[in-house]
Design an enzyme around this catalytic site. Structure first.
Site, PDB file in Angstrom:
ATOM      1  N   ASP A   1      72.321 -14.136  70.401  1.00 50.22           N
ATOM      2  CA  ASP A   1      72.213 -14.058  68.947  1.00 50.22           C
ATOM      3  C   ASP A   1      70.872 -14.557  68.421  1.00 50.22           C
ATOM      4  O   ASP A   1      70.774 -15.097  67.333  1.00 50.22           O
ATOM      5  CB  ASP A   1      73.402 -14.745  68.264  1.00 50.22           C
TER       6      ASP A   1
ATOM      7  N   HIS B   1      45.483  -2.406  80.669  1.00 48.14           N
ATOM      8  CA  HIS B   1      46.468  -3.144  79.873  1.00 48.14           C
ATOM      9  C   HIS B   1      47.054  -4.319  80.660  1.00 48.14           C
ATOM     10  O   HIS B   1      48.264  -4.541  80.666  1.00 48.14           O
ATOM     11  CB  HIS B   1      47.571  -2.204  79.356  1.00 48.14           C
TER      12      HIS B   1
ATOM     13  N   ASP C   1      40.625  -9.231  75.704  1.00 46.63           N
ATOM     14  CA  ASP C   1      40.872  -8.268  74.625  1.00 46.63           C
ATOM     15  C   ASP C   1      41.990  -8.875  73.798  1.00 46.63           C
ATOM     16  O   ASP C   1      43.141  -8.921  74.231  1.00 46.63           O
ATOM     17  CB  ASP C   1      41.260  -6.913  75.222  1.00 46.63           C
TER      18      ASP C   1
ATOM     19  N   ASP D   1      40.825  -6.562  66.570  1.00 46.75           N
ATOM     20  CA  ASP D   1      40.897  -6.023  67.941  1.00 46.75           C
ATOM     21  C   ASP D   1      39.526  -6.171  68.595  1.00 46.75           C
ATOM     22  O   ASP D   1      38.676  -5.305  68.484  1.00 46.75           O
ATOM     23  CB  ASP D   1      41.331  -4.539  67.878  1.00 46.75           C
TER      24      ASP D   1
ATOM     25  N   HIS E   1      38.755   5.621  79.444  1.00 48.17           N
ATOM     26  CA  HIS E   1      39.383   5.651  78.117  1.00 48.17           C
ATOM     27  C   HIS E   1      38.407   6.168  77.069  1.00 48.17           C
ATOM     28  O   HIS E   1      37.226   6.375  77.348  1.00 48.17           O
ATOM     29  CB  HIS E   1      39.933   4.262  77.752  1.00 48.17           C
TER      30      HIS E   1
ATOM     31  N   HIS F   1      39.278   3.960  68.263  1.00 46.88           N
ATOM     32  CA  HIS F   1      40.529   4.341  67.593  1.00 46.88           C
ATOM     33  C   HIS F   1      40.473   3.780  66.189  1.00 46.88           C
ATOM     34  O   HIS F   1      39.679   2.869  65.903  1.00 46.88           O
ATOM     35  CB  HIS F   1      41.757   3.838  68.379  1.00 46.88           C
TER      36      HIS F   1
ATOM     37  N   HIS G   1      46.373   0.456  66.917  1.00 52.81           N
ATOM     38  CA  HIS G   1      45.945   1.849  67.084  1.00 52.81           C
ATOM     39  C   HIS G   1      46.441   2.529  65.825  1.00 52.81           C
ATOM     40  O   HIS G   1      47.579   3.001  65.775  1.00 52.81           O
ATOM     41  CB  HIS G   1      46.560   2.476  68.336  1.00 52.81           C
TER      42      HIS G   1
ATOM     43  N   GLU H   1      34.403   0.578  71.560  1.00 49.46           N
ATOM     44  CA  GLU H   1      34.771  -0.215  72.731  1.00 49.46           C
ATOM     45  C   GLU H   1      34.517   0.477  74.061  1.00 49.46           C
ATOM     46  O   GLU H   1      35.444   0.728  74.830  1.00 49.46           O
ATOM     47  CB  GLU H   1      36.248  -0.636  72.640  1.00 49.46           C
TER      48      GLU H   1
ATOM     49  N   TYR I   1      34.366   0.041  84.635  1.00 51.33           N
ATOM     50  CA  TYR I   1      35.344  -0.629  85.502  1.00 51.33           C
ATOM     51  C   TYR I   1      35.100  -0.133  86.928  1.00 51.33           C
ATOM     52  O   TYR I   1      35.294   1.051  87.204  1.00 51.33           O
ATOM     53  CB  TYR I   1      36.768  -0.287  85.039  1.00 51.33           C
TER      54      TYR I   1
ATOM     55  N   ARG J   1      34.272  -4.621  79.177  1.00 45.52           N
ATOM     56  CA  ARG J   1      34.441  -3.865  77.932  1.00 45.52           C
ATOM     57  C   ARG J   1      33.904  -4.747  76.807  1.00 45.52           C
ATOM     58  O   ARG J   1      34.037  -5.979  76.860  1.00 45.52           O
ATOM     59  CB  ARG J   1      35.918  -3.530  77.693  1.00 45.52           C
TER      60      ARG J   1
ATOM     61  N   GLU K   1      34.056  -4.748  72.589  1.00 44.92           N
ATOM     62  CA  GLU K   1      34.756  -4.058  71.493  1.00 44.92           C
ATOM     63  C   GLU K   1      34.519  -4.769  70.164  1.00 44.92           C
ATOM     64  O   GLU K   1      34.777  -5.969  70.042  1.00 44.92           O
ATOM     65  CB  GLU K   1      36.263  -4.024  71.788  1.00 44.92           C
TER      66      GLU K   1
HETATM   67  N1  GLY Z   1      43.671  -3.796  72.423  1.00 45.57           N
HETATM   68  C1  GLY Z   1      43.947  -2.420  72.511  1.00 45.57           C
HETATM   69  C2  GLY Z   1      42.759  -1.616  72.398  1.00 45.57           C
HETATM   70  O1  GLY Z   1      41.662  -2.131  72.483  1.00 45.57           O
HETATM   71  O2  GLY Z   1      42.809  -0.453  72.151  1.00 45.57           O
HETATM   72 MN    MN Z   2      41.217  -4.130  72.174  1.00 49.12          MN
HETATM   73 MN    MN Z   3      40.863  -1.302  70.642  1.00 51.75          MN
END
Ligand code: GLY
Ligand code: MN
Ligand code: MN
Length: 446
Positions: free
Chosen positions: A47, A250, A267, A278, A357, A361, A368, A392, A396, A413, A415
Site C-alpha cells: 500500500d 542508458h 548524464d 539534461d 545516437h 531532442h 525527451h 549532445e 564511445y 558525451r 550535453e
Molecule cells: N538523459 C537522456 C538524454 O540525454 O537524452
Molecule cells: Mn542527457
Molecule cells: Mn538528452
C-alpha cells in the site's frame, strides 16, 4: 557555511494556463470536445505508491498537481469552456495524504470555469459531451479511450432522439504537442532554473570526485544538490558511468568503483516545477586527462561547440546532426581511428561504430519533449524562437574494439541545453565547465 541557494523563478500564473486553453479551443471545431486525463498514483509495493508525477499535457493546460484529474474542453459552451473533474474532498483520507483542492479550490486557485469532484463524474460527463460530434482524446491513454467508447455508446440514444451525436474521435496529441514545442518566457525561466540547478550539481560532483569512490556516491552528490535547491528530484534516472560503463548509453546501475585511470560520464538533470534539465559532462576520475582521453575529448567538444553555434531560427536538428557527424568523423580520421576520406566514411556509416545516437531532442516538461522533428518525410522542422533542445554529441569506443588499447573503453558525451532566440541561441547550462583546462582547474581546487 550553507551552500548558496539559486534564486527561484516565479510560478506560471493561472492567466497563462487560461491563454493556453483558449488557444487550444480556438483550434477545435465548434461541434468538438477534448478530454485530457491527468495521471493517477501507481502502486510501488503493497500500500505504498511511487512519487506522483502529473501527466505533462494535463499540467500544461491546468497547472494542477493532484492525481485523478480530468480536463474537458467544450468550445462555445456558455457556462464555461473548461471543466475539470478532481479528487473528492474527504476529511478522513486528507488526514492521511494531505489537503485536496476540491472543486472550489480548482476553480479559485486555477481559474477553471467549472469544477466537479470525481464522485459526480459518471453522472455529469455524458451530459457534458452530449451533442458533440467529434472527440479529441490522447490515443495512448486507456482512460481517455474508455471515455470515448462510453460517449459513443451514449450517442446511440441521442441519435434515436434525432440529436447530433458522436461520430468518432481523433488524437489530441498533435495539437497539444505542437503548442508545447514553443516555450513561453515563463517556461523558459523554469527551464533556465532547472538547468542552473543541474549545472551546480555537476560542479559538485566534479569537485568531490576521486578514485575509489563508487558511481552511486557521485549520484548521491548530484541528487542531494537537486533537492537542496528545491527541485523535485532527477528529471530521469541519473547516469554515472566510470570507464567502459560510459559506453552503455542508458547505464543506470551506478554500482562500480571509479578507477583513477578512467573517465567518468555523468548524464543527470533536475526537474523543477516539472521542467527538465539534461546535462552530460565527462571528466577524468583523477582530475587530469591522459593524452588519449584529451585527444578524443577535444574531438567531441569541438563538434559540440560548432553544433551549438549552428542553433538559430531556420536551422534544423537534421542539419545540426549532419554537421556533428562530419566533425566527429573528421576527428576520428585525424586521430587515425578511422581511415580514408571523410565523405566516404560518412557515406558507408563507419562512424556509427562509435556514434550511434542522434545529437538533439526537444526539452521541456518531458526530458525527451514532445513535438515532431519533421514537417513531413522530406522536410525537417525549421527551428524557431522559443524552441528548447539539447546538443549532445558523443564518442564511445567499445572495450573489445581493435583500436589501440589507450582508446578502448572510453565513452565521452557532452550535453548542453539550448534555447532558440531571435538572434540565435542561449545556452542554459554554461554553469558547469566543459573545457579541459577549466575542468582540471575545478577538480584541483577541492
Ligand atoms: N538523459 C537522456 C538524454 O540525454 O537524452
Ligand atoms: Mn542527457
Ligand atoms: Mn538528452
Amino acid at each position: 557555511m550553507l551552500p548558496e541557494l539559486l534564486p527561484r523563478p516565479a510560478a506560471i500564473e493561472p492567466a497563462e494556463y487560461l491563454k493556453r486553453r483558449e488557444a487550444l479551443i480556438a483550434q477545435l471545431p465548434q461541434n468538438a470536445a477534448m478530454v485530457v486525463p491527468g495521471a493517477s498514483l501507481v502502486t510501488r509495493s503493497h500500500d505504498s505508491e511511487y512519487a506522483f508525477r502529473q501527466q505533462s499535457d494535463f499540467y500544461y493546460l491546468t497547472g494542477i498537481q493532484e492525481p485523478d484529474g480530468l480536463l474537458v474542453l467544450l468550445p462555445g459552451r456558455e457556462e464555461g469552456q473548461s471543466v475539470v473533474f478532481c479528487q473528492d474532498r474527504d476529511p478522513t483520507l486528507e488526514a492521511w495524504t494531505g489537503r485536496r483542492l476540491g472543486a472550489l479550490g480548482v476553480e479559485r486557485l486555477h481559474g477553471i470555469d467549472q469544477a466537479y469532484e470525481n464522485a459526480q463524474r459518471d453522472e455529469l460527463l455524458p451530459s457534458l459531451l452530449e451533442g458533440r460530434e467529434l472527440l479529441y482524446v490522447p490515443l495512448d491513454n486507456p482512460e481517455a479511450l474508455s471515455i470515448a467508447e462510453n460517449a459513443l455508446a451514449h450517442a446511440q440514444a441521442g441519435l434515436r432522439r434525432g440529436k447530433p451525436a458522436l461520430k468518432g474521435w481523433l488524437d489530441s496529441r498533435p495539437l497539444t504537442h505542437q503548442m508545447r514545442l514553443i516555450k513561453s518566457p515563463a517556461e523558459i525561466a523554469l527551464l533556465r532554473h532547472a538547468a542552473a540547478i543541474s549545472a551546480q550539481a555537476h560542479v559538485r560532483a566534479m569537485r568531490v570526485c576521486q578514485p575509489g569512490l563508487s558511481e552511486y556516491q557521485l549520484q548521491a552528490e548530484l541528487e542531494h544538490e537537486f533537492k537542496w535547491q528545491g527541485a523535485s528530484g532527477p528529471a530521469y534516472s541519473t547516469i554515472v558511468g566510470g570507464g567502459a560503463n560510459a559506453c552503455v548509453l542508458h547505464y543506470i546501475e551506478n554500482s562500480d568503483v571509479l578507477d583513477a585511470d578512467t573517465l567518468v560520464l555523468i548524464d543527470a538533470g533536475a526537474e523543477f516545477d516539472l521542467y527538465a534539465g539534461d546535462i552530460t559532462r565527462t571528466f577524468p576520475v583523477s582530475g587530469r586527462f591522459s593524452e588519449a582521453q584529451r585527444a578524443l575529448y577535444q574531438v567531441v567538444l569541438e563538434a559540440q561547440e560548432r553544433a551549438i553555434q549552428a542553433v538559430a531560427p531556420g536551422a534544423s536538428l537534421v542539419d545540426i546532426h549532419q554537421r556533428v557527424v562530419r566533425d566527429l568523423t573528421a576527428g576520428l580520421i585525424s586521430l587515425g581511428l578511422l581511415e580514408g576520406d571523410v565523405e566516404a566514411r560518412i557515406d558507408d556509416e563507419s562512424y556509427r561504430r562509435f556514434y550511434l545516437h542522434s545529437t538533439s531532442h526537444w526539452l521541456g516538461l518531458d526530458v525527451h519533449d514532445v513535438g515532431t522533428y519533421r514537417l513531413d518525410e522530406q522536410t525537417p522542422r525549421p527551428l524557431v524562437e522559443g524552441m528548447v533542445l539539447t546538443v549532445e554529441p558523443g564518442l564511445y569506443i567499445p572495450e573489445d574494439d581493435e583500436l589501440p588499447a589507450v582508446y578502448r573503453g572510453i565513452g565521452i558525451r557532452i550535453e548542453d541545453n539550448v534555447v532558440v532566440t531571435s538572434a540565435g541561441h542561449e545556452v542554459l547550462t554554461s554553469g558547469v565547465p566543459k573545457q579541459v583546462a577549466e575542468i582540471e582547474q575545478l577538480m584541483a581546487t577541492k
